[in-house]
Write a protein that holds these residues in place. Sequence first.
Motif, PDB file in Angstrom:
ATOM      1  N   LEU A  67       1.135  -1.252   0.146  1.00 33.63           N
ATOM      2  CA  LEU A  67       0.031  -0.063   0.043  1.00 33.63           C
ATOM      3  C   LEU A  67       1.024   1.704   0.258  1.00 33.63           C
ATOM      4  O   LEU A  67       0.761   1.626  -0.710  1.00 33.63           O
ATOM      5  N   ALA A  68       1.587   0.519   0.583  1.00 33.19           N
ATOM      6  CA  ALA A  68       2.892   2.595   1.052  1.00 33.19           C
ATOM      7  C   ALA A  68       3.320   2.685  -0.600  1.00 33.19           C
ATOM      8  O   ALA A  68       3.509   4.409  -0.620  1.00 33.19           O
ATOM      9  N   ARG A  69       3.849   2.105  -1.109  1.00 34.25           N
ATOM     10  CA  ARG A  69       4.320   2.061  -2.742  1.00 34.25           C
ATOM     11  C   ARG A  69       3.685   2.718  -3.321  1.00 34.25           C
ATOM     12  O   ARG A  69       3.382   3.586  -4.133  1.00 34.25           O
ATOM     13  N   LEU A  70       1.965   2.004  -3.832  1.00 28.97           N
ATOM     14  CA  LEU A  70       0.559   2.492  -4.338  1.00 28.97           C
ATOM     15  C   LEU A  70       0.587   3.663  -4.346  1.00 28.97           C
ATOM     16  O   LEU A  70       0.014   4.631  -4.803  1.00 28.97           O
ATOM     17  N   ARG A  71       0.811   3.863  -2.410  1.00 29.20           N
ATOM     18  CA  ARG A  71      -0.148   4.980  -1.880  1.00 29.20           C
ATOM     19  C   ARG A  71       0.907   6.402  -2.958  1.00 29.20           C
ATOM     20  O   ARG A  71       0.541   7.472  -3.418  1.00 29.20           O
ATOM     21  N   ASP A  72       2.045   6.288  -2.428  1.00 28.24           N
ATOM     22  CA  ASP A  72       2.854   7.293  -3.238  1.00 28.24           C
ATOM     23  C   ASP A  72       3.211   7.866  -4.481  1.00 28.24           C
ATOM     24  O   ASP A  72       3.336   8.617  -4.934  1.00 28.24           O
TER      25      ASP A  72
END
Length: 819
Positions: free
Chosen positions: A262-267
């Motif tokens: 999620l952190a990578r996709l949100r960034d």
Amino acid sequence: MVPSVAGTQAAALVRIHAGSHDAPVAYPGLAHFLEHMLFLGSAQYTAEAALMPFVQGVGGQLNATTRERHTDFFFQVPARHLEQALLRLLDMLTQPSLDLDAQRREREVLHAEFLARAQDRETLCDAALATAITPMHPASRFHAGHRETLPVDDPAFQQALRGYLDHAYRTGNIELLLTGPQDRSELQRLAQMADARLRPGASMPQSAPALHTRTDRWLTLHLPQARPRLLLGFVIDGCPKSASVEDYLASWIASEAPGGLLARLRDADLCQGLAMRVPYRFGDQGVLVIEAVLGGAGQRQRAVVAGAVLDWLRFFAAPVCWPVCSADYQEATRRRLLGTEPLQRLRHWVEPGAWSCEAGPEPEAVTTLVRCMLASDPVTLTLTGEDGASGEPVDTQGFPLRMTHQTPEPMAMPDWCWQVPQPNPWLRSTSDMIESGQPAETLPLRALGPQDEGGQGALMLRWRFTNPPAARHWHAVDLALRSRVWAARQAGVELAFEHLGCSWTLSLRGFAEIMPDILADLSPLLARPPARYVAEGACRAEQAATLGQEAMLLRQLLDRLPQAVADPGESLSTGLAAAETANLEDHWHDAVWEGLAVGFPEARMATLQSALRSLPGRPISAAMASVAPGRTNRWLHIPGPSGGEVAYVLFRPLPGLDAPSEAAWRVFARLLEGAFFRRLRSELQLGYAVLCRFGQFAGQAGVFFAVQSPTASAGEIHRHVEAFLEAFSLRLHDWPARDLATVTRETAEQQGEALAEWRGRSERAWQAVLAGQAPEHIEAVRAAMGVLRPADLIQASRSLNGAGRLVLSNAPMPTSEWP
């Protein structure tokens, strides 16, 4: 039987190993309908003395749910009432009355529920995904039930209803779980009593045809005002069920950990949220759904989002992820179970394989599940709020869907170079934050004991602003805390951040030992959220002006009630505070805070004091006084999705702040609860969501009435509520004094039981602080109940009818019925 637990509460759960897929195909919804009917009286207990009014009367909680292959009935009550509640549950499972007139009335309740579910995002998405399953499998069919599928006056339907009851509700098909503070021998006695009273018989055979999908697997569902989402539906056949494996995978898909999916996709602005759920599971068959809330870039690049999820699944099943992820999962599961109530534990323990969840799944099992998911070629469903569907809704034998079929897009597979999610530091040993040198001045933090034996506790803080920040500031901080909320929950702490008009509150509840560390880490985000959240906070403030499609309307109104009670202005209905240009730092400069710690070990108080010194604002030594509410009438119209149902919440605030008045209102509300439910739900059939309860919001005590109806207008609901209160007040004069004394005594006992648990004690004490009272006020209320007289309850009825009215509704204020 499951292990005994400490505390004053006990719980029971009955699982019937039969559900909607096991009921006669000719009558969709029959299993769900039977679940409803069982609550409406039995051979030994009338509807007025059955399980639901009994549990409500002793301050407990209960519910039931019908799934595809099982049906659960569960309740939690004070431990001394466990046997009486269990007797009622057993009688309704074995000797339900199934009165025909009651069936006709309850069918209308189910129809109202069906209409509400026809607007529910998750229900419609699941119905859309089911269209991709081959029609010979029951997972592709409609099972919710409504007025036309439940012909209660048809003898064939009655025969099918009773036949299903006879075959499904027998000992070979039933699991019973009990837990409570009683010793093992007492729980064993109750289990043996249940076994003797249940209908004997062998288990019902269950089977299912092969589970396959159609060739057309790219779909778009149009739902007005819905946030754009992408759903990947993995239809698997041949992968053994494992609750621990699926829970393990779901926890890491939703993880907010730095470096995670999620952190990578949100960034990359591809995704704002991820979740995995399991709409269907039986034997080695299942439908697993990964749901992504799309960001701006994700709405334009759905294939990139889908490809990233699939690529991450391959990476996650590799051995490199196992050491960190498995260790965090095991500790998180241990802490979650440590702080849960008895009923929550039963709902965990009843799932197959849950007894081994604390140890975590085997790596080979995770690899097997991921391999099955990747081999299934997932169904891809896009949810959009744009009205782009043409023609008539797709017929799904139940829920109408505005759905179109799309040309499959090739999955984009860039090199993501995935990393192992960073470990959650709050799951490790706590740091020593006690400052060296001379001891610092002790901050004015109130503490309420005793220390909880299970290591649980609560810390609550309130900031009051001289010049309230704009709503965008609060949303910016709330967004900045988003990943910390997840990390705290994984560490066994529920973190809540609330906007109450002129004040903000922060609460931590759960594993007390780690709270000082959490608080110290949160302070910089509270003081100055990262710049990227400021602009997004302004957008969120505008969105908050209306109710969304994401949750039940009534639940959304109740979530807004604390702010509406605290803020006499109109900021709630507009979503924006008064226009101003000050930075958040300027508001913190003039802010003052107060706090309350409940159940903390003495050894951690110095560490907690150290963490408090980093908070923005300044502490105050005197309690913040609150003003008793006036008798004004306010109707707050919060617009929502067009069409559909009307949701209505009425709050009648307690005029005074003294303990005797609150004691009388609490008892009077107990008298109202069951009668209000019977009148508006069963007799008037306004809707399936009807409740009345005493509550405290932003420190203001009172009684609230909540109704969601598919047929009545807001004005009609308000008129029915007012008429009910007037009629009930007249009945109260003729109520036997002995019965009133019994209710008063039972309410006082419930107060004592609630205050004996850290959850109840912390919430009641904090509401007293918010009201400008000492935490000891809660004991004064309990003592006042011991000397209440019938005349005091009559006076409470008069004062409630004369109190102010605060209404929240998705409908505008009526012109004739208000106030």
